[in-house]
Design an enzyme around this catalytic site. Structure first.
Site, short mmCIF file in Angstrom:
data_model
loop_
_atom_site.label_atom_id
_atom_site.label_comp_id
_atom_site.label_asym_id
_atom_site.label_seq_id
_atom_site.Cartn_x
_atom_site.Cartn_y
_atom_site.Cartn_z
N CYS A 1 41.85 59.89 30.63
CA CYS A 1 41.67 59.23 30.82
C CYS A 1 43.11 58.64 32.16
O CYS A 1 43.63 58.74 32.10
CB CYS A 1 42.05 57.46 29.90
SG CYS A 1 43.26 57.45 29.16
N ASP B 1 33.91 62.70 71.14
CA ASP B 1 34.38 63.01 72.74
C ASP B 1 33.70 64.36 72.49
O ASP B 1 33.68 64.80 73.82
CB ASP B 1 36.02 63.63 71.85
CG ASP B 1 35.68 64.88 70.99
OD1 ASP B 1 34.17 65.21 70.38
OD2 ASP B 1 36.67 65.69 71.07
N CYS C 1 46.11 58.57 30.96
CA CYS C 1 47.14 59.91 31.05
C CYS C 1 47.99 60.07 32.18
O CYS C 1 48.85 60.60 32.29
CB CYS C 1 46.31 60.96 30.67
SG CYS C 1 45.14 60.82 28.66
#
Length: 506
Positions: A18, A434, A21
């Site tokens: 989780c 571009d 941790c």
């Protein structure tokens, strides 16, 4: 610390469950002298660490993470995708979670119906029996949910708290309270002689569902990168002492001469020294037209040789090729953190202790000031606080979204530099490109057929004649003409006395 001497590594971290941790692993890494920065990603299960090799080492980092209760594996070169062994381990984890989920659903549904029997008169009498509910819930509590109890024991050992702590404490309280009510029903006031087996079984099953979805997401974290890596062939044909031998691409060295035949992918970057051809570079540039390659032309790993055969001298290999740099860019973007994620991680780091404190305060408040039986009310209220709290969504939502977005973008030819750029994209209202190659799909297509007026040849007839001449062509223009003719369902006339006019030598 002088950044010129900093070393960056990317290493898998095992044992995280989780967002809490993540915070503990990061604190363990940053506590090591010489570590400049450490970032841990729960979705990819990787730690990115920048440190001074003169002051610390990878072994010291491993020891710090081990002391925190987790495992730091060997660093991966350039954020490479997971190897076959690790991929197999992730697939095994998915299968395990899926099996536990199926068993949990099969057992939890009847337990849930039994827990709601007072609202559902059609529920069978057997499911109203607390002993039946006990028998159905016990496998869910201790087999399906064992990973959470094991995580809780792990947290106790390292004096920490995580999502496993909340799930284990909450479901165990509900389960053992229900067991006590089942064994000694007369010890509880009649109006409170209720069992909470459904709470235990359903909560564990739902969290396992989340774990399974999480395992699936983690199993796919490297798919986009693996697909990019697969663009480079596994072997290369190199020329040594006049003979051609096949070697793994990883063994190609700068200066080696590599032979490429029609239809083959180029294994490394280099410069053509012999022969000529056309190469499809659309996977890198987006340009659909093949690029002519003659002496001294540059060729790039992952691009496809279309027509001729040539020999080139390897100039950049391994992590130095253009394709490898693109792979690293995608991996770095997947592992990077958006600003909003940093906020979520800070909240998650203190979330579990806060929830445990709130549950304890809830218990004490109901016990001291609640109606009789106050202890029973206190227990059920504290369990409610514990079982509804789950910090995993905070830790997984943002990195998983970034992982999916950058991976899908790479598949479509859109590269994202980092998570911050992706988050800022939300406020963009104008995009300036571009060149037209940026907008292509990487292949040619016939859009219109225009014939000379008065020549007596209709558009479809001209298309059929051109497609007939281009059958079997490897050139993208010829392939586009044939594809358009097939789309229109045109019958192609037979070709006789066909001869290819060779291109004049430069």
């Amino acid at each position: 610390m002088d950044e010129r001497h900093a070393t960056d590594i990317v290493a898998p971290v095992r044992g995280m469950h989780c967002a809490a941790c993540v915070g503990r692993v990061e604190r363990a890494l940053t506590s090591v002298a010489g570590v400049e920065q450490a970032s841990v990603n729960l979705a990819t299960e990787q730690a990115t660490v920048s440190f001074d090799p003169a002051r610390t080492s990878v072994d010291a980092l491993k020891a710090a993470v081990t002391a925190a209760g987790y495992e730091l594996a060997e660093p991966r070169a350039d954020a490479a995708p997971v190897d076959d062994a690790e991929q197999a381990a992730r697939e095994a984890e998915q299968r395990s979670q899926r099996t536990r989920l199926i068993v949990g659903v099969l057992l939890s549904v009847p337990v849930l119906l039994g827990g709601m029997a007072h609202l559902l008169p059609w529920v069978p009498a057997a499911l109203r029996d607390p002993w039946v509910l006990l028998a159905l819930t016990t496998p869910v509590q201790f087999w399906v949910g064992w990973q959470f109890h094991r995580g809780f024991l792990h947290d106790l050992r390292y004096r920490s708290a995580s999502m496993s702590t909340l799930v284990s404490v909450g479901t165990s309280a509900a389960y053992f309270f229900s067991v006590a009510v089942t064994l000694w029903p007369h010890a509880v006031p009649p109006h409170r002689a209720m069992t909470y087996f459904d709470v235990s079984a359903v909560v564990i099953t739902l969290v396992v569902l989340g774990r399974w979805l999480e395992a699936r997401a983690r199993g796919r974290t490297s798919e986009a990168i693996r697909r990019l890596v697969s663009l480079a062939p596994r072997t290369a044909r190199i020329v040594r002492d006049g003979a051609e031998i096949d070697v793994p691409t990883a063994e190609v060295r700068v200066g080696d001469f590599v032979r490429i035949r029609p239809g083959e992918r180029i294994p490394v970057d280099g410069v053509v020294t012999e022969g000529a051809s056309t190469v499809d570079e659309s996977m890198l540039t987006g340009e659909s037209l093949p690029v002519e390659k003659t002496l001294e032309s540059k060729v790039l790993a992952g691009t496809v040789n279309r027509t001729g055969s040539f020999v080139f001298r390897a100039a950049r290999v391994g992590s130095e090729t253009a394709l490898a740099r693109i792979v690293k860019l995608v991996a770095d973007a997947q592992g990077s953190r958006a600003p909003i994620q940093r906020l979520a991680d800070r909240v998650a780091a203190i979330f579990v202790p806060i929830v445990l404190a709130l549950a304890a305060l809830t218990f004490l408040a109901w016990w001291a000031f609640g109606p009789e039986p106050s202890a029973l009310y206190a227990l059920t209220s504290a369990v409610a606080v514990l079982v509804i709290a789950c910090p995993c969504a905070m830790g997984l939502a943002t990195p998983t979204a970034i992982m999916v977005a950058t991976g899908r973008g790479a598949e479509l030819g859109v590269l994202v530099k980092n998570a911050t750029a992706l988050e800022l994209l939300d406020g963009v209202n104008t995009i300036v490109l571009d060149k037209t190659g940026t907008l292509t799909v990487g292949r040619l297509a016939v859009t219109d057929v225009i014939t000379e007026s008065g020549d007596g040849v209709a558009g479809d007839e001209a298309l059929a004649l051109a497609a007939a001449a281009e059958q079997g062509s490897e050139h993208p223009v010829g392939e586009a003409i044939v594809a358009r003719a097939k789309e229109r369902g045109l019958a192609l006339p037979p070709i006789r006395e066909f001869a290819r006019r060779r291109r004049a030598e430069a």
